[in-house]
Design a protein around this motif. Structure first.
Motif, PDB file in Angstrom:
ATOM      1  N   PHE A 120      36.362  55.450  44.311  1.00 51.37           N
ATOM      2  CA  PHE A 120      35.325  54.795  44.890  1.00 51.37           C
ATOM      3  C   PHE A 120      35.744  53.905  45.806  1.00 51.37           C
ATOM      4  N   GLN A 121      34.941  53.528  46.866  1.00 50.15           N
ATOM      5  CA  GLN A 121      35.304  52.589  48.038  1.00 50.15           C
ATOM      6  C   GLN A 121      34.619  51.127  47.905  1.00 50.15           C
ATOM      7  N   ASN A 122      33.393  51.143  46.995  1.00 52.68           N
ATOM      8  CA  ASN A 122      32.822  49.717  47.223  1.00 52.68           C
ATOM      9  C   ASN A 122      32.973  49.200  45.849  1.00 52.68           C
ATOM     10  N   GLU A 123      34.227  48.968  45.064  1.00 56.82           N
ATOM     11  CA  GLU A 123      34.321  48.753  43.888  1.00 56.82           C
ATOM     12  C   GLU A 123      34.011  47.130  43.647  1.00 56.82           C
ATOM     13  N   PHE A 124      34.481  46.445  44.389  1.00 58.11           N
ATOM     14  CA  PHE A 124      34.164  44.900  44.320  1.00 58.11           C
ATOM     15  C   PHE A 124      33.100  44.228  44.886  1.00 58.11           C
ATOM     16  N   ASP A 125      32.272  43.278  44.562  1.00 53.85           N
ATOM     17  CA  ASP A 125      31.305  42.926  44.866  1.00 53.85           C
ATOM     18  C   ASP A 125      30.985  41.457  44.631  1.00 53.85           C
ATOM     19  N   GLU A 126      29.876  40.643  45.251  1.00 52.95           N
ATOM     20  CA  GLU A 126      29.856  39.233  45.227  1.00 52.95           C
ATOM     21  C   GLU A 126      29.681  38.968  43.511  1.00 52.95           C
ATOM     22  N   THR A 127      29.088  39.826  42.585  1.00 49.48           N
ATOM     23  CA  THR A 127      28.833  39.563  41.150  1.00 49.48           C
ATOM     24  C   THR A 127      30.238  39.171  40.765  1.00 49.48           C
ATOM     25  N   ASP A 128      31.280  39.629  41.026  1.00 45.90           N
ATOM     26  CA  ASP A 128      32.636  39.620  40.596  1.00 45.90           C
ATOM     27  C   ASP A 128      32.829  37.860  40.676  1.00 45.90           C
ATOM     28  N   ASP A 129      32.259  37.137  41.351  1.00 41.59           N
ATOM     29  CA  ASP A 129      32.242  35.746  41.587  1.00 41.59           C
ATOM     30  C   ASP A 129      31.938  34.979  40.488  1.00 41.59           C
ATOM     31  N   TRP A 130      30.689  35.444  39.807  1.00 45.19           N
ATOM     32  CA  TRP A 130      29.921  34.645  38.819  1.00 45.19           C
ATOM     33  C   TRP A 130      29.977  35.559  37.402  1.00 45.19           C
ATOM     34  N   ALA A 131      30.272  36.743  37.299  1.00 44.73           N
ATOM     35  CA  ALA A 131      30.238  37.536  35.984  1.00 44.73           C
ATOM     36  C   ALA A 131      31.175  37.000  35.005  1.00 44.73           C
ATOM     37  N   ILE A 132      31.163  37.374  33.698  1.00 41.38           N
ATOM     38  CA  ILE A 132      31.830  37.174  32.775  1.00 41.38           C
ATOM     39  C   ILE A 132      32.801  38.261  32.738  1.00 41.38           C
ATOM     40  N   HIS A 133      34.054  38.220  32.846  1.00 42.84           N
ATOM     41  CA  HIS A 133      35.195  39.182  32.859  1.00 42.84           C
ATOM     42  C   HIS A 133      35.900  39.284  31.345  1.00 42.84           C
ATOM     43  N   CYS A 134      35.993  40.568  31.119  1.00 39.10           N
ATOM     44  CA  CYS A 134      37.003  40.600  29.784  1.00 39.10           C
ATOM     45  C   CYS A 134      38.086  41.252  30.072  1.00 39.10           C
ATOM     46  N   VAL A 135      39.387  41.059  29.756  1.00 45.89           N
ATOM     47  CA  VAL A 135      40.917  41.696  30.067  1.00 45.89           C
ATOM     48  C   VAL A 135      41.490  41.963  28.508  1.00 45.89           C
ATOM     49  N   CYS A 136      41.682  43.110  28.512  1.00 36.66           N
ATOM     50  CA  CYS A 136      42.301  43.350  27.113  1.00 36.66           C
ATOM     51  C   CYS A 136      43.623  43.840  27.683  1.00 36.66           C
TER      52      CYS A 136
END
Length: 143
Positions: free
Chosen positions: A28-44
């Protein structure tokens, strides 16, 4: 030891996993977007090492979307994807969600079905990769 962390930003650990899985492995080439700035992210994390990631956010229609679920290749088939999805569902519920929606790669449909998601649309393509929308009511089964 497994540890789940919820962030209100796309951390370097989350970006690293998504870059590895979606960009380098899947192309994929378009993985990162503006939603990353305000979404809730989970890292395990497993033994302190970032192993799996995902995000959730409220869409314009009020429904919460779950997406960008990725597990590093050496950690697949260990339940981490399930752990991330369930943690994101809890985060979405805490933010007021009663239903979640996601766009699943066709190869992951069965995985999401085991978590209670049902197909809810036609096949669409994201960067030439077939996906299908799936939904889940967080308070029970779809009617």
């Amino acid at each position: 030891m497994k540890e789940i962390k919820i962030f209100h930003e796309c951390t370097a650990d989350a970006k690293k996993i998504r870059q590895e899985v979606f960009v380098e492995e899947q192309g994929f080439q378009n993985e990162f977007d503006e939603t990353d700035d305000w979404a809730i992210h989970c890292v395990c994390y497993v033994d302190g090492v970032p192993a799996a990631v995902g995000r959730t956010f409220r869409q314009e229609d009020g429904c919460f979307a779950i997406g960008r679920i990725a597990v590093r290749k050496p950690m697949r088939k260990t339940g981490l994807g399930r752990t991330v999805v369930l943690a994101l569902e809890e985060a979405a519920k805490a933010a007021g969600a009663v239903e979640t929606v996601l766009l699943a790669q066709l190869t992951a449909v069965e995985f999401y079905q085991t978590l209670g998601y049902a197909k809810a649309g036609a096949i669409v393509y994201d960067e030439s990769c077939p996906h299908i929308q799936m939904r889940k009511k967080l308070s029970g089964d779809l009617e």
